[in-house]
Design a protein around this motif. Structure first.
Motif, mmCIF file in Angstrom:
data_model
loop_
_atom_site.group_PDB
_atom_site.id
_atom_site.type_symbol
_atom_site.label_atom_id
_atom_site.label_comp_id
_atom_site.label_asym_id
_atom_site.label_seq_id
_atom_site.Cartn_x
_atom_site.Cartn_y
_atom_site.Cartn_z
ATOM 1 N N TYR A 141 57.191 30.854 44.668
ATOM 2 C CA TYR A 141 55.873 31.556 45.267
ATOM 3 C C TYR A 141 54.920 32.049 44.148
ATOM 4 O O TYR A 141 53.663 31.871 44.148
ATOM 5 N N LEU A 142 55.738 32.542 43.150
ATOM 6 C CA LEU A 142 54.928 33.155 42.043
ATOM 7 C C LEU A 142 54.250 31.728 41.232
ATOM 8 O O LEU A 142 53.261 31.876 40.700
ATOM 9 N N ARG A 143 54.914 30.732 41.257
ATOM 10 C CA ARG A 143 54.444 29.604 40.579
ATOM 11 C C ARG A 143 53.189 28.965 41.325
ATOM 12 O O ARG A 143 52.195 28.543 40.722
ATOM 13 N N PHE A 144 53.085 29.096 42.642
ATOM 14 C CA PHE A 144 52.042 28.661 43.198
ATOM 15 C C PHE A 144 50.844 29.557 43.130
ATOM 16 O O PHE A 144 49.795 29.282 42.841
ATOM 17 N N LEU A 145 50.993 31.018 43.077
ATOM 18 C CA LEU A 145 49.994 31.725 42.960
ATOM 19 C C LEU A 145 49.391 31.722 41.596
ATOM 20 O O LEU A 145 48.147 31.914 41.438
ATOM 21 N N VAL A 146 50.170 31.756 40.444
ATOM 22 C CA VAL A 146 49.681 31.272 39.078
ATOM 23 C C VAL A 146 48.683 30.261 39.015
ATOM 24 O O VAL A 146 47.801 30.031 38.672
ATOM 25 N N HIS A 147 49.267 29.058 39.437
ATOM 26 C CA HIS A 147 48.424 27.763 39.674
ATOM 27 C C HIS A 147 47.237 27.883 40.489
ATOM 28 O O HIS A 147 46.183 27.412 40.159
ATOM 29 N N TRP A 148 47.281 28.582 41.616
ATOM 30 C CA TRP A 148 46.074 29.034 42.408
ATOM 31 C C TRP A 148 45.082 29.749 41.589
ATOM 32 O O TRP A 148 43.999 29.365 41.586
ATOM 33 N N ALA A 163 43.169 26.702 46.403
ATOM 34 C CA ALA A 163 44.281 26.556 46.773
ATOM 35 C C ALA A 163 44.875 25.213 47.083
ATOM 36 O O ALA A 163 45.937 24.753 46.446
ATOM 37 N N LEU A 164 44.019 24.444 47.619
ATOM 38 C CA LEU A 164 44.456 23.006 47.813
ATOM 39 C C LEU A 164 44.453 22.315 46.533
ATOM 40 O O LEU A 164 45.281 21.362 46.433
ATOM 41 N N GLY A 165 43.436 22.608 45.666
ATOM 42 C CA GLY A 165 43.472 22.020 44.405
ATOM 43 C C GLY A 165 44.610 22.242 43.510
ATOM 44 O O GLY A 165 45.196 21.379 42.956
ATOM 45 N N ALA A 166 45.036 23.427 43.463
ATOM 46 C CA ALA A 166 46.428 23.671 42.800
ATOM 47 C C ALA A 166 47.749 23.029 43.573
ATOM 48 O O ALA A 166 48.453 22.863 42.902
ATOM 49 N N ALA A 167 47.353 22.651 45.011
ATOM 50 C CA ALA A 167 48.904 22.184 45.506
ATOM 51 C C ALA A 167 48.961 20.818 45.039
ATOM 52 O O ALA A 167 50.094 20.477 45.036
ATOM 53 N N VAL A 168 47.953 20.050 44.809
ATOM 54 C CA VAL A 168 47.926 18.654 44.535
ATOM 55 C C VAL A 168 48.959 18.554 43.190
ATOM 56 O O VAL A 168 49.952 17.622 43.346
ATOM 57 N N PRO A 169 48.621 19.198 42.092
ATOM 58 C CA PRO A 169 49.487 18.919 41.112
ATOM 59 C C PRO A 169 51.166 19.203 41.215
ATOM 60 O O PRO A 169 51.982 18.659 40.869
ATOM 61 N N LEU A 170 50.994 20.283 41.922
ATOM 62 C CA LEU A 170 52.273 21.048 42.144
ATOM 63 C C LEU A 170 53.241 19.813 42.956
ATOM 64 O O LEU A 170 54.318 19.820 42.882
ATOM 65 N N VAL A 171 52.503 19.351 44.010
ATOM 66 C CA VAL A 171 53.214 18.336 44.922
ATOM 67 C C VAL A 171 53.715 17.155 44.252
ATOM 68 O O VAL A 171 54.719 16.719 44.124
ATOM 69 N N MET A 172 52.706 16.658 43.272
ATOM 70 C CA MET A 172 52.820 15.567 42.567
ATOM 71 C C MET A 172 54.241 15.892 41.347
ATOM 72 O O MET A 172 55.150 14.862 41.283
ATOM 73 N N SER A 173 54.095 16.923 40.794
ATOM 74 C CA SER A 173 55.311 17.600 40.130
ATOM 75 C C SER A 173 56.487 17.455 40.746
ATOM 76 O O SER A 173 57.503 16.981 40.239
ATOM 77 N N TYR A 174 56.428 18.124 41.985
ATOM 78 C CA TYR A 174 57.954 17.890 42.712
ATOM 79 C C TYR A 174 58.335 16.659 43.145
ATOM 80 O O TYR A 174 59.508 16.462 42.745
ATOM 81 N N ILE A 175 57.365 15.977 43.476
ATOM 82 C CA ILE A 175 57.743 14.391 43.960
ATOM 83 C C ILE A 175 58.224 13.547 42.502
ATOM 84 O O ILE A 175 59.204 12.880 42.551
#
Length: 190
Positions: A141-148, A163-175
């Motif tokens: 959660y901290l990581r998402f908040l920082v990226h947001w 938030a949606l913009g920050a989620a795209v690189p995070l999801v791609m990173s996870y994949i």
């Protein structure tokens, strides 16, 4: 060399100010193309933190496969700018791409330092395994908040959009992480 160290110091200070909602953080970044390329030097302190994390995991008896870890680390430094470019185009803020990547590159050092600090606490015995696992759970959660926060202040778009913009690189990173571990972990284990 001294100039690069000074630039890194200012950028880390600016990133911390941006994360803690303090004014004046923008003035501490070189948002030129030179500053863009210099921001990738943040990989050096991040690599040191990664080494601390790996040694801590090895000490705890659960080191991740080194080849997979290094590959994921390297891919993440290439993946974010690519994902950020796509997001910037889709959101119509192409002019904010360079500041976003610069702020991101310097800000993730704070995340790496947090992880390295937790690893040191676990290795030294000051944090038990249960506390370590709980903090790592919260780290997601901290990581998402920082990226947001980085996306929000650098892209200058509304909260939900950032938030949606920050989620795209995070999801791609996870994949990418899952794919690398699936490809390299069995080879490392054998």
């Amino acid at each position: 060399m001294i100039r690069l160290i000074a630039e890194a110091y200012l950028a880390l200070d600016g990133a911390l100010k941006a994360l803690t909602f303090k004014p004046g953080w923008e003035a501490e970044f070189d948002v030129s193309m030179t500053g863009f390329w210099h921001s990738f030097l943040a990989i050096i302190p991040a690599s040191l933190c990664l080494a601390i994390i790996y040694v801590g995991a090895a000490h705890a008896g659960s080191p991740p496969p080194l080849g997979a870890l290094i590959t994921i680390f390297a891919v993440s430094w290439v993946l974010f700018p690519g994902a950020a470019a796509i997001v910037s185009v889709v959101l119509g803020v192409k002019d904010r791409f360079v500041p976003w990547v610069i702020l991101h590159n310097w800000t993730v050092i704070w995340l790496w330092m947090f992880l390295a600090g937790m690893s040191l606490l676990r290795t030294s015995g000051l944090a038990g395994q249960d506390l370590y696992e709980f903090v790592m759970f919260l780290y997601i959660y901290l990581r998402f908040l920082v990226h947001w926060r980085v996306a929000y202040v650098s892209l200058a778009v509304p909260t939900i959009t950032s938030a949606l913009g920050a989620a795209v690189p995070l999801v791609m990173s996870y994949i990418a992480q899952v794919l690398v571990y699936q490809a390299l972990a069995p080879a490392s284990a054998g």
